[in-house]
Design an enzyme around this catalytic site. Structure first.
Site, PDB file in Angstrom:
ATOM      1  N   GLY A  14     -16.439 -12.054   3.440  1.00 56.99           N
ATOM      2  CA  GLY A  14     -16.770 -10.647   3.621  1.00 56.99           C
ATOM      3  C   GLY A  14     -15.816  -9.858   4.503  1.00 56.99           C
ATOM      4  N   ASN A  16     -13.456  -7.978   3.437  1.00 57.46           N
ATOM      5  CA  ASN A  16     -13.336  -6.656   2.807  1.00 57.46           C
ATOM      6  C   ASN A  16     -14.576  -5.803   3.074  1.00 57.46           C
ATOM      7  OD1 ASN A  16     -10.787  -6.171   1.123  1.00 57.46           O
ATOM      8  ND2 ASN A  16     -11.302  -8.304   0.672  1.00 57.46           N
ATOM      9  N   ILE A  89     -18.584 -13.062 -12.777  1.00 50.70           N
ATOM     10  CA  ILE A  89     -18.203 -12.036 -13.754  1.00 50.70           C
ATOM     11  C   ILE A  89     -19.458 -11.367 -14.310  1.00 50.70           C
ATOM     12  CG2 ILE A  89     -17.121 -11.654 -16.019  1.00 50.70           C
ATOM     13  CD1 ILE A  89     -15.021 -13.709 -15.224  1.00 50.70           C
ATOM     14  N   HIS A 106      -8.823  -6.707  -6.233  1.00 50.51           N
ATOM     15  CA  HIS A 106      -8.224  -7.960  -6.699  1.00 50.51           C
ATOM     16  C   HIS A 106      -6.928  -8.201  -5.920  1.00 50.51           C
ATOM     17  CE1 HIS A 106      -7.411 -11.251  -9.387  1.00 50.51           C
ATOM     18  NE2 HIS A 106      -6.162 -10.837  -9.423  1.00 50.51           N
ATOM     19  N   ASP A 147     -10.918  -7.906 -14.703  1.00 53.98           N
ATOM     20  CA  ASP A 147      -9.741  -7.246 -14.094  1.00 53.98           C
ATOM     21  C   ASP A 147      -9.052  -6.291 -15.060  1.00 53.98           C
ATOM     22  OD1 ASP A 147     -10.144  -8.614 -11.658  1.00 53.98           O
ATOM     23  OD2 ASP A 147      -9.004 -10.332 -12.378  1.00 53.98           O
ATOM     24  N   GLU A 174      -4.329  -8.060   5.119  1.00 53.51           N
ATOM     25  CA  GLU A 174      -4.020  -7.155   6.236  1.00 53.51           C
ATOM     26  C   GLU A 174      -3.233  -5.931   5.791  1.00 53.51           C
ATOM     27  OE1 GLU A 174      -3.788 -10.351   9.926  1.00 53.51           O
ATOM     28  OE2 GLU A 174      -1.949  -9.557   9.076  1.00 53.51           O
ATOM     29  N   ALA A 176      -2.729  -4.795   2.600  1.00 53.35           N
ATOM     30  CA  ALA A 176      -3.137  -4.070   1.390  1.00 53.35           C
ATOM     31  C   ALA A 176      -4.659  -3.942   1.259  1.00 53.35           C
ATOM     32  CB  ALA A 176      -2.541  -4.740   0.154  1.00 53.35           C
ATOM     33  N   GLU A 177      -5.367  -5.057   1.134  1.00 48.97           N
ATOM     34  CA  GLU A 177      -6.786  -4.977   0.760  1.00 48.97           C
ATOM     35  C   GLU A 177      -7.634  -4.157   1.731  1.00 48.97           C
ATOM     36  OE1 GLU A 177      -8.735  -8.511  -0.806  1.00 48.97           O
ATOM     37  OE2 GLU A 177      -6.827  -9.555  -0.735  1.00 48.97           O
TER      38      GLU A 177
HETATM   39  C1  GAR Z   1     -10.325 -11.207  -1.344  1.00 48.57           C
HETATM   40  O1  GAR Z   1      -8.971 -11.566  -1.238  1.00 48.57           O
HETATM   41  C2  GAR Z   1     -10.574 -10.503  -2.664  1.00 48.57           C
HETATM   42  O2  GAR Z   1      -9.537  -9.663  -3.058  1.00 48.57           O
HETATM   43  C3  GAR Z   1     -10.690 -11.684  -3.590  1.00 48.57           C
HETATM   44  O3  GAR Z   1     -11.452 -12.635  -2.874  1.00 48.57           O
HETATM   45  C4  GAR Z   1     -11.210 -12.455  -1.470  1.00 48.57           C
HETATM   46  C5  GAR Z   1     -12.530 -12.284  -0.771  1.00 48.57           C
HETATM   47  O4  GAR Z   1     -12.369 -12.203   0.615  1.00 48.57           O
HETATM   48  N1  GAR Z   1     -11.293 -11.309  -4.832  1.00 48.57           N
HETATM   49  C6  GAR Z   1     -10.934 -11.827  -6.003  1.00 48.57           C
HETATM   50  O5  GAR Z   1     -10.125 -12.724  -6.114  1.00 48.57           O
HETATM   51  C7  GAR Z   1     -11.641 -11.246  -7.235  1.00 48.57           C
HETATM   52  N2  GAR Z   1     -10.997 -11.642  -8.428  1.00 48.57           N
HETATM   53  P1  GAR Z   1     -13.486 -11.600   1.571  1.00 48.57           P
HETATM   54  O6  GAR Z   1     -14.828 -12.213   1.196  1.00 48.57           O
HETATM   55  O7  GAR Z   1     -13.048 -12.007   2.966  1.00 48.57           O
HETATM   56  O8  GAR Z   1     -13.494 -10.093   1.390  1.00 48.57           O
END
Ligand code: GAR
Length: 198
Positions: A14, A16, A89, A106, A147, A174, A176-177
Site C-alpha cells: 500500500g 501507493n 484482474i 502500472h 493494462d 519514488e 514516478a508512481e
Molecule cells: C506497485 O509498484 C504497483 O505499480 C504495482 O504493484 C506495486 C504495489 O505496491 N502494480 C502492478 O504491478 C499492477 N499490474 P504498493 O502496494 O506498495 O502500492
C-alpha cells in the site's frame, strides 16, 4: 458540489495508497475524497494504512468478490475506483459498469512489460532481463483488456548499472508512481466533479 467519493483497491503493502493519503493530507486532492479501501488479501498492510488514516477498510475474499465489491461501492456512494497495487484482474462485466471511472497504476511504460502476469517485482525483473535503459510508470483507465485502457499519465525513470529488481522497483515508485498517482486521481476527480471542459 461534493468531492468525488473514491475507493482504492489494494492487495499488498500500500505505498501507493499512502502516497494518496499523504497527498490528500497536504491538500493536493481538493476534488477527491478517499472514502473506502478494499483489499482482496486479508493480510495486506494497506488495510492498516487505511485504518490509521481513518478511512473505512474492508477485506473481500474470493467467493463472489465482484458482487460483494459492487454492493459495497454502491453503499459507500463511490464514483471513482483507483487500483493501487491491486493484483486481481476485474472482469469485463465489472469494468463495463464503470466506464471512465476506474484507473490503475502500472510500474512500466505501457505498452512495454504489461498485460496479464506482469505485476509487482516481475515487471522490473523482465525490464532488467530485456536490458531496457529507461522504464517508468503509467496511470491509465481500466477496461476489459489488462493494462489496455487509455493512458492518462506516464513518467520515465532511468535504469542504472547494477540495478536489481528491488532497487529498480523502489526508484520507479519514488520517481514516478508516488507522484503520478495522486496527480492522476486529482485530474480524473476534477473532470468527474466539474465536467471535462474545466
Ligand atoms: C506497485 O509498484 C504497483 O505499480 C504495482 O504493484 C506495486 C504495489 O505496491 N502494480 C502492478 O504491478 C499492477 N499490474 P504498493 O502496494 O506498495 O502500492
Amino acid at each position: 458540489m461534493l468531492k468525488v467519493r473514491t475507493a482504492v483497491l489494494v492487495s499488498g503493502g500500500g505505498t501507493n495508497l499512502q502516497a494518496l493519503i499523504d497527498a490528500s493530507g497536504r491538500g493536493e486532492l481538493p476534488d477527491a475524497e478517499l472514502a473506502l479501501v478494499v483489499s482482496n488479501r486479508k493480510s495486506a498492510f494497506a488495510l492498516e494504512r487505511a485504518e490509521k488514516a481513518g478511512i473505512r477498510a474492508e477485506y473481500i475474499g474470493k467467493d463472489g468478490f465482484e458482487q460483494k465489491l459492487g454492493a459495497l461501492l454502491d453503499e459507500c456512494g463511490i464514483e471513482l475506483i483507483v487500483l493501487a497495487g491491486f493484483l486481481k484482474i476485474l472482469s469485463a462485466d465489472f469494468t463495463e459498469k464503470w466506464p471512465g471511472r476506474i484507473i490503475n497504476i502500472h510500474p512500466s511504460l505501457i505498452p512495454s512489460f504489461c498485460g496479464e502476469g506482469y505485476y509487482g517485482l516481475r515487471v522490473h525483473e523482465e525490464a532488467l532481463k530485456y536490458g531496457v535503459k529507461v522504464t517508468g510508470a503509467t496511470v491509465h483507465y481500466v477496461n476489459h483488456i489488462p493494462d489496455g485502457g487509455r493512458i492518462i499519465f506516464q513518467k520515465a525513470v532511468n535504469v542504472l548499472e547494477g540495478d536489481t529488481p528491488e532497487l529498480l522497483q523502489r526508484r520507479v515508485m519514488e520517481q514516478a508512481e508516488w507522484i503520478l498517482l495522486p496527480e492522476a486521481v486529482e485530474k480524473v476527480a476534477k473532470e468527474i466533479r466539474y465536467g471535462k471542459s474545466c
